[in-house]
Every structure is written in C-alpha cells, then in structure tokens.
Design an enzyme around this catalytic site. Structure first.
Site, PDB file in Angstrom:
ATOM      1  N   GLU A 445       0.839  -1.195   0.000  1.00  0.00           N
ATOM      2  CA  GLU A 445       0.000   0.000   0.000  1.00  0.00           C
ATOM      3  C   GLU A 445       0.877   1.249   0.000  1.00  0.00           C
ATOM      4  O   GLU A 445       1.621   1.501   0.942  1.00  0.00           O
ATOM      5  CB  GLU A 445      -0.896  -0.029   1.260  1.00  0.00           C
ATOM      6  CG  GLU A 445      -1.619   1.265   1.538  1.00  0.00           C
ATOM      7  CD  GLU A 445      -2.347   1.252   2.897  1.00  0.00           C
ATOM      8  OE1 GLU A 445      -2.370   0.191   3.569  1.00  0.00           O
ATOM      9  OE2 GLU A 445      -2.896   2.305   3.261  1.00  0.00           O
ATOM     10  N   ASP A 523      -1.113  -1.264   5.679  1.00  0.00           N
ATOM     11  CA  ASP A 523      -1.018  -0.735   7.030  1.00  0.00           C
ATOM     12  C   ASP A 523      -1.945  -1.499   7.969  1.00  0.00           C
ATOM     13  O   ASP A 523      -2.989  -1.994   7.558  1.00  0.00           O
ATOM     14  CB  ASP A 523      -1.444   0.747   7.044  1.00  0.00           C
ATOM     15  CG  ASP A 523      -0.417   1.636   6.362  1.00  0.00           C
ATOM     16  OD1 ASP A 523       0.728   1.180   6.184  1.00  0.00           O
ATOM     17  OD2 ASP A 523      -0.765   2.774   6.011  1.00  0.00           O
ATOM     18  N   ASP A 525      -4.158  -0.600   9.945  1.00  0.00           N
ATOM     19  CA  ASP A 525      -5.227   0.272  10.438  1.00  0.00           C
ATOM     20  C   ASP A 525      -6.473   0.050   9.581  1.00  0.00           C
ATOM     21  O   ASP A 525      -6.488  -0.824   8.716  1.00  0.00           O
ATOM     22  CB  ASP A 525      -4.783   1.746  10.407  1.00  0.00           C
ATOM     23  CG  ASP A 525      -4.477   2.220   8.985  1.00  0.00           C
ATOM     24  OD1 ASP A 525      -4.657   1.428   8.032  1.00  0.00           O
ATOM     25  OD2 ASP A 525      -4.066   3.382   8.826  1.00  0.00           O
ATOM     26  N   ASP A 527      -7.887   1.818   7.197  1.00  0.00           N
ATOM     27  CA  ASP A 527      -7.691   2.002   5.759  1.00  0.00           C
ATOM     28  C   ASP A 527      -6.950   0.819   5.153  1.00  0.00           C
ATOM     29  O   ASP A 527      -7.274   0.358   4.063  1.00  0.00           O
ATOM     30  CB  ASP A 527      -6.894   3.290   5.488  1.00  0.00           C
ATOM     31  CG  ASP A 527      -7.809   4.512   5.476  1.00  0.00           C
ATOM     32  OD1 ASP A 527      -9.038   4.316   5.339  1.00  0.00           O
ATOM     33  OD2 ASP A 527      -7.287   5.633   5.623  1.00  0.00           O
TER      34      ASP A 527
END
Ligand code: 0RA
Length: 660
Positions: A445, A523, A525, A527
């Site tokens: 990403e 990541d 998280d 997102d």
C-alpha cells in the site's frame, strides 16, 4: 447406488466377542470402514467434513418435512462444539427389526445406509455426498445420543464411535413425536473441531427458502449476549425462492429492475422445477442451483436448461421487437447473464452427480424439462409485461456492448503480458530469481511503504509492487473499467497471468505465474484493512485460481515496538504488549512503547525483520473455504447497503486477529 460403500461379503473377523451375531459384526465392519476412510463418506476431515456431519443429520429431518410430517427443526451448537438437531417428525421407528432382531432405531444408527426411510419413494437426497446416512455421523462421533419421541414414549440410545453403549431404552413419556440427535465429532478424526456460525446459518437460511413453510431455528450456545441468552435466529419463509432471490440482491445492495422476481413452478415427468429470477443494476450473474435441496455449485443440466430458456425467449423478443436491429446488436449467450440473480431448484427422483466435487447434475433429460417449463412462463411474462420485456432486452443490449468494450480492454492489457519480461510495470521492483516456486511478490500500500520495502527486501526472491491508495472496487465497476485501471493492469502484467476465453467461458491461465507467494502488505489500520479487502475482492472475482492454489497471503506487520534499556520486542496484539511490558519489569521512566500506525513508520530493517523475513514473519494464507459464502460476503462488504455491513462488522470484529 453406493453399493460399493456397503460391504456385502461376510466379514472375516477373528477374536470377536462371541455374543455378537453376524449382523452385528457386519454393522461394526461398516462403521469401521467409515472410520478408516472417512474421506470416502463425508468428503474430507477438515472444516468442510466437520460441517458435513451437520448436513447429514439435518437432511434426515428435511426428508421428514418433505414427506409432510415435520414443521420445525432446531439446530444447536453447544459450548463444547457438539451439535444437536431436533425435529418434530414422526421419530425414527423403535420397533423390533425382524431380520436383525434389534430395535430399528439401533439399525438406523449403526448400519450404513439403513438411515433412509424404508417407505421412501420420493425425492430423497440420495446422491452427491449427502445421503450417506446418520450412521456415518455416528461412526465419526466420539459421543452420540439419540432421543425419539414416539408412541407416547421417549426412547434413547447412546454410542461411542458408532458402538452402542447400551440397548435402546425407554426414558419417559411424551405426547409428541420427533427425533433429537446430539453428537460430538471425534477429535482423532477431524483436524478442525470448531463450528462456524456463518457456515451453519447460511445453510439453515438456505434450507428455509428452499422449503417454504418450514421453521428452522439455529442457536449458538457458545455466544451469550448481555441478557444471558445464547445467540439465536429463526428462519422461516412463506415466499420460498422468490424471497431468496430478493434476499440475495438486497444483501449485496443490488437494485432490482423487475418489481418482483419472475417465478416458475412446474412438474414434468416426475421432475419438479422451481425457478425465480430478476435482473438488477449490477454487472454479474448471481445464480444458486439446487437438486433435492443440495447445492450444486458446479451447476449442471438444470442450470443449462434455465440459461437456454432465458436466452432463447429474450433473444426472440429482442429480434421480433426490432430492439436488436435498432441497436445493431449481436448478442452472445453470456449477455443474458449480466445482472441476473436467479435460484434454480429441481427435485429429481434419481439424480446423478458428476464433476470434480460431485456438485454438478448430470441427468440429461432435466435440461429439456427445465427449459420447456421456464420458456413457457417467460414467454407469457414478456407478452403480459411489455415494459419489463423492453427493460430486460435493453439490459442485454448494454451487456453486449460492455462485453466488446471489456474484450478490447482485456486484449490491450494482455498484449503486453505476452512479451513476458519486457513490458513489466515500471513500478515493479522485480526479484532476480526466475523460479516462480521460490519467488514472492509483495503488493504494498502506497509508494512510500513500497520504497521502504524495496530497501528492506531480499532482492534475490522478493519482488515489490507498490499500489496507489485505494484500488478500484471491482464489485461496482464495469468490466472494461477494471482492465483499464492502472493498478489492476500492473497486477496482471507483474504476475504473468492471463484471462483466456473459450466458448464464452473465461478462465485464468496461471501457467506463467511468476511468483508462488503473492503477499498483500497494507497498514495495520482501518484504511489498510479496507485496501486488503479491495485487493482480495479483485483476486476473488478475477484471479480466483490463485486463492484456490494457496498462492495468496496477507502480511502481518506488528502493531507495537516496546523498548526498555537493551531489550526490545515487537507486539502484534494488545495482550502481547501487556505481557511484554510486564516481562520488561512493568511501566517505569526507561520504557518506551511505539504504536505503528502504518508501514511507513518502520525503517527498512524493521520492516524486514518483522514482516518480510521468512524466518521471523507471520503470513496468513488466504483459502476459499466456502466460495459461495465468500461471494456473498464480498458482495455485501463492497455493496451499497450499509446495515448488513455494519451487522457483519459488529458480529465479526472479535475474530479479527493478526497472529493467526
Ligand atoms: C425411518 C423411517 C421413518 C422415519 C425415519 C426413519 C426418520 C429418521 C430421522 C432422522 C432424523 N429425524 C428423523 N425422522 C424420521 C418413518 C417412520 C414412520 O413410518 O412412522
């Protein structure tokens, strides 16, 4: 059929307890065969086989419903992952079995294939993997208890690995009828022992739609809510498969174009045909097919008949109405499938199942029967609903146009792939190894994390392809847009796979796949999870063979770095963090805890040692346990409808983990 599963020869067993008669020995012999080769009877001993035990028991209760004697079935998952299935059917007979000189109940429970009703002439589930009988479940259970309410009494018997612990006995009085089977799968047989509520409830819901009027309850005693009650759902449908079709579209947020599904019910030559379908605003076909309530995931003659009927009738209408000529359209069979949601359910007296997983109906005569029945109804429907007819045919015209646009776009992408090596995406930092089985590609990403990964990797066997932010949601995009998307084009060319088209069927050719590990690295998280889901959706829809072959993985970057003095540790969960802090002597001035919000916060060396180094990293392999369930969940997660998505996230948040 299935005679080969039932040893006919007189078994030769030495040193047997003299009290056992030949029939007893034969029964034991049969069940011993099931324990020796469980895969032959229930397909496998993984999570699929584990769930198969439940289907086997429920099928018997469903047969009672089909025979007209059972209105309620309850399925309970107990805290120890044992299962109860209870019905209010006639109850398994308990009288003396004349030939075997023991209770019919014991015969049904211990003799292979005796479970089928002695009076069964109708559409019993007698093929595929279902229908091997409750005795198989008994053989594969460390403990099983059956209770029968019948003739004013309650009878019971218990078994271990299929062997009765005691004779059938009366344990009470009852003015009801029914059967309750409780079993605990044998841990020495099954590699997986935990039942999935998702898988169980999907099937129970499906059974409710397929058997309109039947009440099914599922209760999960492993999940207790705030009020102290176990999780429980009741499934009951008066509308049957018409409601099923609406449910499937609603769940995925697809807007129906027909005000309500077109419904066909007919019987011809002892084959019962039931079909419901409607068009919607999506671009894919969503078809479920069943034979005698068994999900035929590979389709078969009933599906062919249905597709032929809808194709012929809509084509006829498009031609005679002049709509095709006006639009200069040349239609192909697959154009009738775009945006179609359908349930095809047939009841066939002697089904033949074929195909790799025995999930395909083979009976040739069924194709013509379904086609005839469905054509009649569609012809009348088109005549009576000219607005709908026009809408459906115009949908086909659009699909034909989209198909040729998609084909052009696909050819553009694939032209490059042919020249393998040349034309690799500029963003790809390839590895030097040309041995696919030893090579890995990380889909990363963002460009900055991509840069770190490039520095941190072992360039011998690790390639890096950075992906820009959120990739396209393929669930909502038209196909040609998908092939025009830069990130998606890069994935096709980097991986070296191609879509090939033969007779309207598309297959993914992975002969030249360049890496046998395709690792999604995002990541840790919200997102990042979203992007992982988008990429998985793309793989699931367009590169499913990669997942089927076990080539897809998800990287697990750590959430924390804990340091104190010379000691340092990475943590993947909050529990780990607390444990490490305690181990380091608790919270005090010298302790530092860093929360990694993104891959970008790690330097190249840290990313290597925590997430990329095969010696120390954790990778989660992506498998397709139940492709249809996955399909449903992807449509729902990526669709427009918010409430089902919220419910799914609430229900499943507790399963999210990074240390699997
Ligand atoms: C054999 C014969 C009859 C019913 C059943 C088996 C039966 C089996 C199962 C398994 C789960 N639930 C079940 N309910 C019934 C017919 C009995 C009759 O004629 O009364």
């Amino acid at each position: 059929m299935n005679d080969e599963l039932n040893p006919q020869e007189e078994p030769i067993l030495e040193n047997q307890n003299k009290d056992y008669g030949a029939d007893n020995i034969q029964a034991l012999e049969g069940l011993e065969a099931v324990r020796m080769r469980p895969g032959m009877y229930i397909g496998s001993t993984d999570t699929k086989g584990l769930h198969h035990l439940v289907w086997e028991v429920i099928d018997n209760s469903i047969d009672e419903h089909l025979a007209g004697y059972c209105s309620h079935i309850t399925l309970t998952v107990h805290p120890n992952n044992s299962i109860s299935v209870q019905d209010n059917g006639r109850g398994i007979p308990v009288g003396m079995h004349q030939k075997l000189q023991k209770s019919a109940l014991e015969v049904v429970m211990t003799v292979l294939h005796a479970g089928g009703k002695f009076d069964k002439q109708t559409y019993a589930v007698s093929g595929g993997l279902h229908g091997v009988g409750v005795s198989c479940v008994n053989a594969l259970s460390i403990d099983l208890r059956v209770e029968v309410e019948r003739e004013g009494k309650v009878f019971a018997q218990e078994y271990s690995c299929g062997i009765p612990k005691w004779d059938v006995k009366e344990i009470g009085l009852s003015n009801k009828n029914g059967t309750k089977v409780t079993f605990l799968p044998d841990p020495t047989i099954f590699s997986e022992l935990v039942y999935s509520y998702e898988i169980l409830s999907k099937r129970v819901r499906e059974l409710a739609y397929l058997n309109k009027g039947l009440h099914l309850t599922i209760t999960d005693e492993r999940e207790i809510d705030e009020t102290g009650n176990p999780k429980s759902e009741i499934f009951h449908s008066q509308g049957g498969i018409v409601e099923f079709v609406s449910y499937l579209d609603q769940l995925a947020g697809r807007q129906p174009l027909n005000p309500e599904p077109v419904y066909v019910t007919a019987e011809q030559d002892n084959v019962i045909v039931e079909v419901a379908f409607q068009y919607n605003d999506s671009y894919r076909e969503n078809l479920r097919s069943y034979v005698n309530n068994i999900n035929t995931i590979e389709g078969g003659t009933h599906v062919t008949g249905f597709r032929r009927a809808i194709g012929l009738e809509l084509k006829k209408y498009g031609e005679t109405s002049g709509i095709f000529t006006k639009n200069k359209t040349t239609v192909s069979a697959e154009d009738f499938r775009e945006g179609l949601t359908a349930v095809v359910s047939v009841k066939v007296p002697n089904p033949e199942f074929k195909g790799q997983t025995k999930g395909e109906l083979g009976n040739q005569e069924v194709s013509t029967i379904v086609s005839n029945c469905v054509r009649k109804v569609i012809e009348a429907y088109l005549e009576e609903n000219p607005n709908m007819a026009k809408m459906m045919v115009e949908k086909v015209v659009l699909a034909a146009r989209a198909r040729s646009a998609a084909q052009k776009a696909r050819e553009m992408v694939q032209r490059k792939t042919v020249l393998s090596g040349v034309g690799l995406p500029g963003k790809l930092a390839d590895c030097s190894s040309k041995d696919a089985s030893a090579s890995e590609i990380f889909l990363v990403e963002g460009d900055s994390a991509g840069g770190t990964a490039k520095q941190g990797r072992n360039r011998e066997f690790q390639a890096i392809l950075p992906l820009r932010g959120k990739i396209l949601n393929v669930e909502k995009a038209m196909e040609h847009k998908i092939y025009e998307n830069e990130e998606i084009k890069n994935m096709f060319t980097a991986l070296g796979v191609r879509i090939e088209e033969r007779e309207g069927e598309r297959t993914l050719n992975i002969d030249n796949l360049r890496y046998h590990k395709v690792v999604i690295m995002c990541d840790a998280d919200i997102d990042g999870s979203h992007i992982t889901t988008l990429i998985l959706t793309f793989f699931f829809r367009f590169m499913r063979p990669l997942a089927e072959n076990g080539y897809i993985y998800i990287a697990a970057p750590p959430l924390y770095q804990v340091k104190k003095g010379k000691r340092m540790a990475y943590c993947w969960t909050d529990e780990q963090r607390l444990a490490i802090i305690a181990d380091f002597g608790g919270e005090s001035g010298g302790l530092s805890v860093q929360r990694y919000k993104g891959l970008g916060e790690m330097n190249a060396e840290q990313l290597w040692e925590t997430t990329m180094n095969p010696e120390t990293r954790t990778l989660r392999q992506v498998t397709i346990q139940d492709a249809e369930l996955a399909d449903e969940i992807f449509s729902m997660l990526m669709g427009d409808e918010v409430p089902p998505r919220r419910k799914f996230i609430e229900d499943n948040a507790k399963y999210a983990r990074v240390d699997a």
